[in-house]
Write a protein that holds these residues in place. Sequence first.
Motif, PDB file in Angstrom:
ATOM      1  N   LEU A  23      99.206  41.880  25.893  1.00  0.00           N
ATOM      2  CA  LEU A  23      97.932  41.844  25.179  1.00  0.00           C
ATOM      3  C   LEU A  23      96.802  42.554  25.922  1.00  0.00           C
ATOM      4  CD1 LEU A  23      98.024  38.222  23.749  1.00  0.00           C
ATOM      5  CD2 LEU A  23      98.606  40.366  22.588  1.00  0.00           C
ATOM      6  N   ARG A  24      96.835  42.538  27.248  1.00  0.00           N
ATOM      7  CA  ARG A  24      95.740  43.140  28.004  1.00  0.00           C
ATOM      8  C   ARG A  24      96.151  44.476  28.623  1.00  0.00           C
ATOM      9  NH1 ARG A  24      94.277  40.213  33.333  1.00  0.00           N
ATOM     10  NH2 ARG A  24      96.118  41.399  33.901  1.00  0.00           N
ATOM     11  N   ASP A  25      97.147  44.441  29.485  1.00  0.00           N
ATOM     12  CA  ASP A  25      97.484  45.618  30.286  1.00  0.00           C
ATOM     13  C   ASP A  25      98.083  46.758  29.461  1.00  0.00           C
ATOM     14  OD1 ASP A  25      96.608  44.063  32.402  1.00  0.00           O
ATOM     15  OD2 ASP A  25      98.630  43.387  32.901  1.00  0.00           O
ATOM     16  N   ALA A  26      99.085  46.458  28.647  1.00  0.00           N
ATOM     17  CA  ALA A  26      99.715  47.516  27.845  1.00  0.00           C
ATOM     18  C   ALA A  26      98.718  48.117  26.863  1.00  0.00           C
ATOM     19  CB  ALA A  26     100.937  46.976  27.111  1.00  0.00           C
ATOM     20  N   ALA A  27      97.848  47.294  26.316  1.00  0.00           N
ATOM     21  CA  ALA A  27      96.835  47.798  25.384  1.00  0.00           C
ATOM     22  C   ALA A  27      95.922  48.806  26.080  1.00  0.00           C
ATOM     23  CB  ALA A  27      96.020  46.642  24.814  1.00  0.00           C
ATOM     24  N   ARG A  28      95.554  48.540  27.308  1.00  0.00           N
ATOM     25  CA  ARG A  28      94.687  49.461  28.053  1.00  0.00           C
ATOM     26  C   ARG A  28      95.399  50.767  28.370  1.00  0.00           C
ATOM     27  NH1 ARG A  28      92.049  45.028  32.125  1.00  0.00           N
ATOM     28  NH2 ARG A  28      90.630  44.137  30.602  1.00  0.00           N
ATOM     29  N   VAL A  29      96.662  50.671  28.745  1.00  0.00           N
ATOM     30  CA  VAL A  29      97.415  51.870  29.105  1.00  0.00           C
ATOM     31  C   VAL A  29      97.749  52.691  27.864  1.00  0.00           C
ATOM     32  CG1 VAL A  29      99.624  52.679  30.042  1.00  0.00           C
ATOM     33  CG2 VAL A  29      98.358  50.878  31.215  1.00  0.00           C
ATOM     34  N   TYR A  30      98.187  52.039  26.798  1.00  0.00           N
ATOM     35  CA  TYR A  30      98.590  52.739  25.580  1.00  0.00           C
ATOM     36  C   TYR A  30      97.392  53.403  24.911  1.00  0.00           C
ATOM     37  CZ  TYR A  30     101.055  53.646  21.204  1.00  0.00           C
ATOM     38  OH  TYR A  30     101.633  54.252  20.122  1.00  0.00           O
ATOM     39  N   GLY A  31      96.297  52.697  24.829  1.00  0.00           N
ATOM     40  CA  GLY A  31      95.097  53.254  24.219  1.00  0.00           C
ATOM     41  C   GLY A  31      94.972  52.923  22.748  1.00  0.00           C
ATOM     42  N   ASP A  35      99.670  48.364  19.075  1.00  0.00           N
ATOM     43  CA  ASP A  35     100.038  47.222  18.241  1.00  0.00           C
ATOM     44  C   ASP A  35     100.876  46.250  19.075  1.00  0.00           C
ATOM     45  OD1 ASP A  35     100.859  45.409  16.327  1.00  0.00           O
ATOM     46  OD2 ASP A  35     102.031  46.862  15.172  1.00  0.00           O
ATOM     47  N   PRO A  36     100.306  45.129  19.502  1.00  0.00           N
ATOM     48  CA  PRO A  36     101.076  44.194  20.325  1.00  0.00           C
ATOM     49  C   PRO A  36     102.300  43.636  19.595  1.00  0.00           C
ATOM     50  CG  PRO A  36      98.902  43.284  19.814  1.00  0.00           C
ATOM     51  CD  PRO A  36      98.923  44.678  19.299  1.00  0.00           C
ATOM     52  N   TYR A  71     105.583  53.558  23.643  1.00  0.00           N
ATOM     53  CA  TYR A  71     105.402  52.154  24.035  1.00  0.00           C
ATOM     54  C   TYR A  71     106.129  51.881  25.348  1.00  0.00           C
ATOM     55  CZ  TYR A  71     102.899  50.426  19.966  1.00  0.00           C
ATOM     56  OH  TYR A  71     101.933  50.170  19.034  1.00  0.00           O
ATOM     57  N   PHE A  72     107.350  52.385  25.487  1.00  0.00           N
ATOM     58  CA  PHE A  72     108.111  52.158  26.714  1.00  0.00           C
ATOM     59  C   PHE A  72     107.433  52.813  27.916  1.00  0.00           C
ATOM     60  CE2 PHE A  72     112.581  51.258  24.802  1.00  0.00           C
ATOM     61  CZ  PHE A  72     112.099  50.080  24.291  1.00  0.00           C
ATOM     62  N   GLU A  73     106.844  53.977  27.730  1.00  0.00           N
ATOM     63  CA  GLU A  73     106.132  54.617  28.827  1.00  0.00           C
ATOM     64  C   GLU A  73     104.921  53.785  29.253  1.00  0.00           C
ATOM     65  OE1 GLU A  73     105.494  58.524  27.203  1.00  0.00           O
ATOM     66  OE2 GLU A  73     107.489  59.206  27.852  1.00  0.00           O
ATOM     67  N   ALA A  74     104.239  53.180  28.288  1.00  0.00           N
ATOM     68  CA  ALA A  74     103.126  52.287  28.625  1.00  0.00           C
ATOM     69  C   ALA A  74     103.639  51.065  29.394  1.00  0.00           C
ATOM     70  CB  ALA A  74     102.382  51.854  27.367  1.00  0.00           C
ATOM     71  N   LEU A  75     104.748  50.494  28.946  1.00  0.00           N
ATOM     72  CA  LEU A  75     105.327  49.337  29.633  1.00  0.00           C
ATOM     73  C   LEU A  75     105.851  49.712  31.020  1.00  0.00           C
ATOM     74  CD1 LEU A  75     107.120  47.636  26.620  1.00  0.00           C
ATOM     75  CD2 LEU A  75     105.069  46.836  27.809  1.00  0.00           C
ATOM     76  N   GLU A  76     106.288  50.944  31.160  1.00  0.00           N
ATOM     77  CA  GLU A  76     106.726  51.425  32.467  1.00  0.00           C
ATOM     78  C   GLU A  76     105.533  51.529  33.426  1.00  0.00           C
ATOM     79  OE1 GLU A  76     109.497  55.041  34.201  1.00  0.00           O
ATOM     80  OE2 GLU A  76     108.599  55.260  32.222  1.00  0.00           O
ATOM     81  N   MET A  77     104.408  51.954  32.919  1.00  0.00           N
ATOM     82  CA  MET A  77     103.217  52.104  33.770  1.00  0.00           C
ATOM     83  C   MET A  77     102.688  50.764  34.271  1.00  0.00           C
ATOM     84  SD  MET A  77     101.212  55.231  31.941  1.00  0.00           S
ATOM     85  CE  MET A  77      99.968  55.329  33.227  1.00  0.00           C
ATOM     86  N   ILE A  78     102.980  49.672  33.554  1.00  0.00           N
ATOM     87  CA  ILE A  78     102.528  48.350  34.015  1.00  0.00           C
ATOM     88  C   ILE A  78     103.688  47.541  34.609  1.00  0.00           C
ATOM     89  CG2 ILE A  78     100.534  48.285  32.474  1.00  0.00           C
ATOM     90  CD1 ILE A  78     102.177  46.320  30.699  1.00  0.00           C
ATOM     91  N   PHE A  79     104.783  48.227  34.917  1.00  0.00           N
ATOM     92  CA  PHE A  79     105.915  47.650  35.649  1.00  0.00           C
ATOM     93  C   PHE A  79     106.675  46.569  34.882  1.00  0.00           C
ATOM     94  CE2 PHE A  79     102.773  49.147  38.760  1.00  0.00           C
ATOM     95  CZ  PHE A  79     103.509  50.182  39.311  1.00  0.00           C
TER      96      PHE A  79
END
Length: 173
Positions: A23-31, A35-36, A71-79
């Motif tokens: 809800l917080r981190d992926a949203a910031r990275v994805y931009g 959509d959570p 989406y996976f690249e965003a999730l990769e950026m937040i580990f």
Amino acid sequence: PLFTRQSEQRKSYYDLWLETSILRDAARVYGQNYDPEMTWSLLRQMGQVLKDGELPTLKHFKQDSRKVRRYFEALEMIFVLKKIACHEEGVGTDCWLPTDTGLASAFMGTMHGEGANLSLMRIAVYNELLALNEYAGKRIRPVYYKTARSAPVDLIWNDTAKNFLFTKVSIKL
């Protein structure tokens, strides 16, 4: 969570951690246009792929592959996930694995079954090998190898196959 004896407390820990991450981190990275609910759907689908003991690639997801990749690249950026590339001479595509066995368990909802055990062991071994090499001052970029007719070789680095026969492992916990 490692030292928590009650499974409900461990589950709660990972659920809350994922909620914050999604809800917080992926949203910031994805931009924009994040959509959570899509993220939760992708992680549930990944859990099913992991339960089956397979390496999750874009073909396993029902959504548009370009969107899933983003989406996976965003999730990769937040580990939350890590990408494992297919060897340049293989026929496979990139796959993504959870960065932690606890996360994988949260995605799967259960740790029972041969496929689930295979996925958990694969993630644990990847993490251990990456950590050991990092501690030794070596940076490796692991890849896997897949031919059109065979099961994947789970790990290759320095052009040497490190097939741990994950496809035949059955762990009794």
